[in-house]
Design a protein around this motif. Structure first.
Motif, PDB file in Angstrom:
ATOM      1  N   PHE A 261       1.248  -0.251   3.287  1.00  0.00           N
ATOM      2  CA  PHE A 261       2.256  -0.149   2.175  1.00  0.00           C
ATOM      3  C   PHE A 261       1.460  -0.980   0.936  1.00  0.00           C
ATOM      4  O   PHE A 261       1.799  -0.678  -0.240  1.00  0.00           O
ATOM      5  CB  PHE A 261       3.483  -0.784   2.725  1.00  0.00           C
ATOM      6  N   PHE A 262       0.920  -2.253   1.380  1.00  0.00           N
ATOM      7  CA  PHE A 262       0.397  -2.972   0.281  1.00  0.00           C
ATOM      8  C   PHE A 262      -0.820  -2.379  -0.211  1.00  0.00           C
ATOM      9  O   PHE A 262      -1.142  -2.518  -1.391  1.00  0.00           O
ATOM     10  CB  PHE A 262       0.210  -4.490   0.692  1.00  0.00           C
ATOM     11  N   ASP A 263      -1.631  -1.685   0.529  1.00  0.00           N
ATOM     12  CA  ASP A 263      -2.725  -1.021   0.141  1.00  0.00           C
ATOM     13  C   ASP A 263      -2.218   0.024  -1.087  1.00  0.00           C
ATOM     14  O   ASP A 263      -3.012   0.428  -1.915  1.00  0.00           O
ATOM     15  CB  ASP A 263      -3.640  -0.436   0.929  1.00  0.00           C
TER      16      ASP A 263
ATOM     17  N   THR B 264      -1.664   2.560  -6.197  1.00  0.00           N
ATOM     18  CA  THR B 264      -0.881   3.145  -7.156  1.00  0.00           C
ATOM     19  C   THR B 264      -0.876   2.431  -8.384  1.00  0.00           C
ATOM     20  O   THR B 264      -0.752   3.085  -9.503  1.00  0.00           O
ATOM     21  CB  THR B 264       0.687   2.945  -6.508  1.00  0.00           C
ATOM     22  N   PHE B 265      -0.678   0.845  -8.480  1.00  0.00           N
ATOM     23  CA  PHE B 265      -1.021   0.381  -9.815  1.00  0.00           C
ATOM     24  C   PHE B 265      -2.368   0.661 -10.543  1.00  0.00           C
ATOM     25  O   PHE B 265      -2.107   0.931 -11.727  1.00  0.00           O
ATOM     26  CB  PHE B 265      -1.084  -1.129  -9.210  1.00  0.00           C
ATOM     27  N   GLN B 266      -3.259   1.085  -9.810  1.00  0.00           N
ATOM     28  CA  GLN B 266      -4.676   1.181 -10.479  1.00  0.00           C
ATOM     29  C   GLN B 266      -4.442   2.779 -11.197  1.00  0.00           C
ATOM     30  O   GLN B 266      -4.955   2.965 -12.451  1.00  0.00           O
ATOM     31  CB  GLN B 266      -5.842   1.240  -9.479  1.00  0.00           C
TER      32      GLN B 266
ATOM     33  N   VAL C  99       2.286   9.000  -4.265  1.00  0.00           N
ATOM     34  CA  VAL C  99       1.137   8.291  -3.741  1.00  0.00           C
ATOM     35  C   VAL C  99       1.590   7.257  -2.549  1.00  0.00           C
ATOM     36  O   VAL C  99       1.023   7.235  -1.522  1.00  0.00           O
ATOM     37  CB  VAL C  99       0.411   7.303  -4.726  1.00  0.00           C
ATOM     38  N   ILE C 100       2.586   6.392  -2.749  1.00  0.00           N
ATOM     39  CA  ILE C 100       3.015   5.402  -1.820  1.00  0.00           C
ATOM     40  C   ILE C 100       3.129   6.320  -0.262  1.00  0.00           C
ATOM     41  O   ILE C 100       2.794   5.595   0.698  1.00  0.00           O
ATOM     42  CB  ILE C 100       3.966   4.555  -2.233  1.00  0.00           C
ATOM     43  N   PRO C 101       4.271   7.183  -0.334  1.00  0.00           N
ATOM     44  CA  PRO C 101       4.578   7.721   0.969  1.00  0.00           C
ATOM     45  C   PRO C 101       3.290   8.409   1.590  1.00  0.00           C
ATOM     46  O   PRO C 101       3.391   8.347   2.559  1.00  0.00           O
ATOM     47  CB  PRO C 101       5.945   8.698   0.690  1.00  0.00           C
ATOM     48  N   ILE C 102       2.768   9.317   0.741  1.00  0.00           N
ATOM     49  CA  ILE C 102       1.587   9.871   1.212  1.00  0.00           C
ATOM     50  C   ILE C 102       0.688   9.080   1.848  1.00  0.00           C
ATOM     51  O   ILE C 102       0.163   9.377   2.978  1.00  0.00           O
ATOM     52  CB  ILE C 102       1.035  11.025   0.245  1.00  0.00           C
TER      53      ILE C 102
END
Length: 288
Positions: free
Chosen positions: A164-166, A171-173, A21-24
């Motif tokens: 990145f922060f979004d 990702t957390f959710q 999720v983060i890199p994509i």
């Protein structure tokens, strides 16, 4: 119930989600910032157009079909989709995702690759297309949304920082949701009635397991029973067909509900059309 095993499963899933999720998500924002999506959207633009989806969902659809739903969500999250568009996307990708992996799974129970892929792509498109005719008023913001509002970035650094922060928040959710689902699924698997029925497989139970726990778990039972002869090749083919249209109904649906997709519409459409298509297939079998 083995809580330690559930924790390990959650951690493994969390790591997979983080890597995807983060890199994509950041990549999607960069592509959007430089308007690169407009140059590659032609690949599935006829599909997105017929499904009333913006052409920028091309990467979401492609990644969902060939990778998994997590990748699809990461590409779609920054696009400001409406609840109806998220619902349509959820219906299509719920039926037609992870084709490479899940087609291989279905192959193990005797269902051909051509049939698996053709069925899921065609039925996924048809069912999602029918969903486009649902009145817009049925799609309301009833659940807290994490849809990211389109920002105007000043430079690439600004894009990378904000995305990145979004992506961390998204990702957390997803990790929290998946962890709860894994806990719930493991609880179901540990129940005595599940263990009892696993020793006395029926067609209805195989369908129930696949719908709730996913195509891999459902097919796993079918693989075992196909070897033992407890289910006929016809039964396995019919059950496999149903599960390719309607599986992991809880997990797949809730992942999109985060973005205000209508859970009732998603579940109703997938279950209803799985039943309709399976009944048509049964009638065809009788005539042959």
């Amino acid at each position: 119930m083995d809580y330690k095993q559930s924790l390990h499963s959650s951690l493994r899933s969390a790591w997979i989600i983080i890597k995807l999720v983060i890199p994509i998500y950041i990549l999607a924002e960069v592509l959007y910032y430089y308007n690169i999506l407009s140059y590659i959207s032609f690949l599935v633009e006829p599909l997105t157009s017929l499904l009333d989806l913006p052409k920028e969902t091309a990467l979401s659809i492609i990644s969902g079909m060939f990778l998994n739903i997590y990748a699809a969500i990461a590409f779609a999250a920054p696009l400001e989709l409406t609840p109806k568009q998220w619902t349509i996307l959820a219906i299509f990708l719920g039926i037609c995702h992870s084709l490479v992996v899940e087609t291989a799974v279905m192959k193990k129970i005797g269902i051909s690759n051509v049939y698996s892929i053709s069925l899921r792509v065609i039925v996924g498109f048809v069912v999602a297309f029918i969903a486009t005719f649902i009145p817009d008023k049925l799609f309301v913001d009833t659940i807290s949304s994490v849809v990211v509002e389109r920002k105007v970035y000043e430079n690439l650094f600004d894009v990378l920082k904000n995305s990145f922060f979004d992506s961390i928040y998204l990702t957390f959710q997803i990790i929290v949701l998946i962890s709860l689902i894994i806990l719930f699924m493991d609880f179901i698997k540990s129940r005595d009635f599940i263990k009892k029925f696993e020793k006395n497989i029926s067609r209805n139970f195989s369908i129930f397991v696949g719908m709730i726990l996913g195509i891999t778990y459902g097919a796993g039972i079918l693989i075992k029973e196909s070897k033992s002869g407890a289910l006929s090749k016809k039964d396995i083919f019919i059950i496999g067909t149903f599960l390719m249209i309607c599986h992991a109904i809880i997990e797949d649906t809730l992942l999109f509900v985060i973005f205000n997709a209508n859970a009732y519409v998603i579940v109703l459409f997938r279950v209803t059309f799985a039943i309709i298509f399976t009944l048509l297939l049964l009638n065809l079998y009788k005539k042959i």
